[in-house]
Design a protein around this motif. Structure first.
Motif, PDB file in Angstrom:
ATOM      1  N   UNK A  60       0.847  -1.195   0.000  1.00  0.00           N
ATOM      2  CA  UNK A  60       0.000   0.000   0.000  1.00  0.00           C
ATOM      3  C   UNK A  60       0.882   1.244   0.000  1.00  0.00           C
ATOM      4  N   UNK A  61       0.249   2.386  -0.176  1.00  0.00           N
ATOM      5  CA  UNK A  61       0.941   3.664  -0.033  1.00  0.00           C
ATOM      6  C   UNK A  61       1.020   3.973   1.458  1.00  0.00           C
ATOM      7  N   UNK A  62       2.190   3.773   2.053  1.00  0.00           N
ATOM      8  CA  UNK A  62       2.347   3.945   3.501  1.00  0.00           C
ATOM      9  C   UNK A  62       2.322   5.410   3.914  1.00  0.00           C
ATOM     10  N   UNK A  63       2.251   6.316   2.934  1.00  0.00           N
ATOM     11  CA  UNK A  63       2.103   7.740   3.264  1.00  0.00           C
ATOM     12  C   UNK A  63       0.642   8.171   3.254  1.00  0.00           C
ATOM     13  N   UNK A  87       5.608  -6.233   4.711  1.00  0.00           N
ATOM     14  CA  UNK A  87       5.166  -4.996   4.080  1.00  0.00           C
ATOM     15  C   UNK A  87       6.144  -4.581   2.978  1.00  0.00           C
ATOM     16  N   UNK A  88       5.581  -4.046   1.920  1.00  0.00           N
ATOM     17  CA  UNK A  88       6.376  -3.557   0.798  1.00  0.00           C
ATOM     18  C   UNK A  88       6.603  -2.063   0.971  1.00  0.00           C
ATOM     19  N   UNK A  89       7.865  -1.654   0.936  1.00  0.00           N
ATOM     20  CA  UNK A  89       8.211  -0.238   1.045  1.00  0.00           C
ATOM     21  C   UNK A  89       8.490   0.323  -0.345  1.00  0.00           C
ATOM     22  N   UNK A  90       8.068   1.548  -0.563  1.00  0.00           N
ATOM     23  CA  UNK A  90       8.334   2.193  -1.852  1.00  0.00           C
ATOM     24  C   UNK A  90       9.807   2.551  -1.981  1.00  0.00           C
ATOM     25  N   UNK A  91      10.471   2.690  -0.837  1.00  0.00           N
ATOM     26  CA  UNK A  91      11.895   3.009  -0.801  1.00  0.00           C
ATOM     27  C   UNK A  91      12.387   2.615   0.580  1.00  0.00           C
ATOM     28  N   UNK A 110      11.729  -3.802  -0.113  1.00  0.00           N
ATOM     29  CA  UNK A 110      11.626  -2.479  -0.732  1.00  0.00           C
ATOM     30  C   UNK A 110      11.783  -2.563  -2.244  1.00  0.00           C
ATOM     31  N   UNK A 111      11.077  -1.683  -2.935  1.00  0.00           N
ATOM     32  CA  UNK A 111      11.285  -1.528  -4.371  1.00  0.00           C
ATOM     33  C   UNK A 111      12.564  -0.726  -4.598  1.00  0.00           C
ATOM     34  N   UNK A 112      13.270  -0.947  -5.715  1.00  0.00           N
ATOM     35  CA  UNK A 112      13.016  -1.947  -6.757  1.00  0.00           C
ATOM     36  C   UNK A 112      13.348  -3.340  -6.258  1.00  0.00           C
ATOM     37  N   UNK A 113      12.626  -4.359  -6.740  1.00  0.00           N
ATOM     38  CA  UNK A 113      12.775  -5.712  -6.243  1.00  0.00           C
ATOM     39  C   UNK A 113      13.967  -6.433  -6.863  1.00  0.00           C
ATOM     40  N   UNK A 114      14.666  -7.157  -6.021  1.00  0.00           N
ATOM     41  CA  UNK A 114      15.637  -8.149  -6.473  1.00  0.00           C
ATOM     42  C   UNK A 114      14.938  -9.486  -6.257  1.00  0.00           C
ATOM     43  N   UNK A 115      14.506 -10.140  -7.341  1.00  0.00           N
ATOM     44  CA  UNK A 115      13.647 -11.321  -7.233  1.00  0.00           C
ATOM     45  C   UNK A 115      14.245 -12.393  -6.330  1.00  0.00           C
ATOM     46  N   UNK A 116      15.529 -12.655  -6.498  1.00  0.00           N
ATOM     47  CA  UNK A 116      16.155 -13.704  -5.686  1.00  0.00           C
ATOM     48  C   UNK A 116      16.152 -13.314  -4.212  1.00  0.00           C
TER      49      UNK A 116
END
Length: 364
Positions: A60-63, A87-91, A110-116
């Motif tokens: 989600x947009x955590x802001x 949780x996914x962070x935008x940065x 965090x994005x950008x994702x490193x798949x491994x």
């Protein structure tokens, strides 16, 4: 929308709650490599978790105060208490991390994702009992945490009651702890002990994990790894003699309370000296882990070469552990932010040693 992978029921079952469907497709692809994925908007998070749910991933947009409140309302139900949440962070900025931990995150990516890297994090955050090596790894981790916990009980409950803590008590735990972190990972160790309700226990176990991982990263011989493990376990033994009202105070300590807290290195040192069986270097760590190279630390205001190598190392892992822990008065810092804060400490700590610690700190 719902995206599912029709695989064996033995695979992880993950719930991805996303209000960013246009951004989450890459994440879905990664998640599907390690489990069965159901994708729902946060407004559609079910009241009770689906059966056999391994964990929930929140993107989600955590802001957004509205989005944060919606997730908080959905996940506050008792049925979600035991469900790990990533949780996914935008940065990697501190604000997003603070919001995630406030919402009960057990881990973040965090994005950008490193798949491994993401897949490794997911496997650690959401263990699958059907993974080929889960049983062996899980048992090793559990035995290590239990052994370390037993030492904490002896320190914080039995020692103040007059039951001696011996060097042998500490040695009995070291094998299990070393095996646990070597066979799993520092991240899995931190996740396992990070949910501990007792702050003093949790901190000591965090420090132990970082110290062991640092020693293994440096390729130290087995005996040196054991020395660091023992020292880390007992470094805060003096806090057993500090009133719980001060140790667990939710706000800032008063000047008098700070002075009382600063007695813990000497109290711990004196308690272990009285036992007569602890090596000098362990006593050195207990007494001096709050000393700084510029002479501004306590209790003896040591400086420079007066501070031993093992104390320098323990001071670094102690500070980093404290920064990445959740506290009653603040959220946890990210590992990156904690490392940045320590770099800004300048000549208070050994900056060369800190840079050697970087891969351990940022890889946790």
């Amino acid at each position: 929308m719902t995206a599912s992978v029709n695989q064996s029921p033995a695979r992880r079952r993950l719930l991805l709650a996303s209000d960013r469907s246009d951004h989450s497709s890459e994440l879905v692809d990664i998640l599907q490599k390690v489990g069965e994925v159901d994708v729902v908007p946060t407004s559609a998070i079910p009241e009770t978790p689906p059966s056999e749910l391994s964990g929930i991933v929140v993107d989600i947009n955590l802001r957004s105060a509205e989005a944060v409140q919606r997730v908080r309302n959905k996940l506050r139900h008792k049925s979600y208490e035991a469900i790990p949440r990533l949780f996914v962070l935008a940065d990697s900025l501190h604000h997003g991390s603070m919001q995630a931990w406030a919402l009960g995150a057990t881990d973040t990516i965090a994005r950008p994702f490193d798949a491994r890297g993401v897949m490794q994090r997911i496997r650690a955050a959401f263990p699958n009992p059907h993974d080929e090596d889960f049983s062996t790894r899980g048992k090793a981790l559990n035995r290590g945490v239990e052994a370390a916990h037993a030492v904490m009980v002896k320190i914080f409950e039995k020692l103040p009651a007059g039951v001696p803590l011996t060097f042998n008590d500490v040695m009995q735990a070291e094998n299990q702890i070393l095996k646990a972190i070597k066979r799993t990972s520092l991240r899995e160790w931190l996740a396992a002990v990070g949910r501990h309700h007792n702050h003093s226990y949790r901190h000591c176990l965090f420090v132990t994990g970082f110290a062991v991982a640092f020693a293994q990263h440096l390729g130290m011989r087995d005996e040196d790894q054991r020395r660091l493990t023992r020292a880390a376990l007992v470094h805060d033994v003096g806090k057993a003699f500090i009133p719980v009202s001060i140790l667990d105070k939710p706000g800032k300590l008063t000047e008098d309370e700070t002075l009382e807290m600063r007695k813990h290195p000497r109290l711990g040192f004196e308690a272990l000296v009285a036992q007569g069986s602890f090596p000098r270097e362990m006593l050195d760590v207990v007494l001096h882990h709050h000393e700084f190279l510029d002479g501004s630390g306590y209790p003896d205001a040591l400086a420079g070469d007066q501070i031993s190598d093992i104390v320098r190392l323990m001071t670094i892992v102690d500070i980093h552990a404290a920064l990445v822990e959740r506290r009653a008065y603040r959220m946890a810092f990210t590992h990156a932010k904690a490392f940045e804060i320590m770099e800004q400490m300048g000549d208070k700590i050994d900056q060369q040693l800190l840079q050697v610690f970087r891969p351990v700190a940022l890889g946790a």
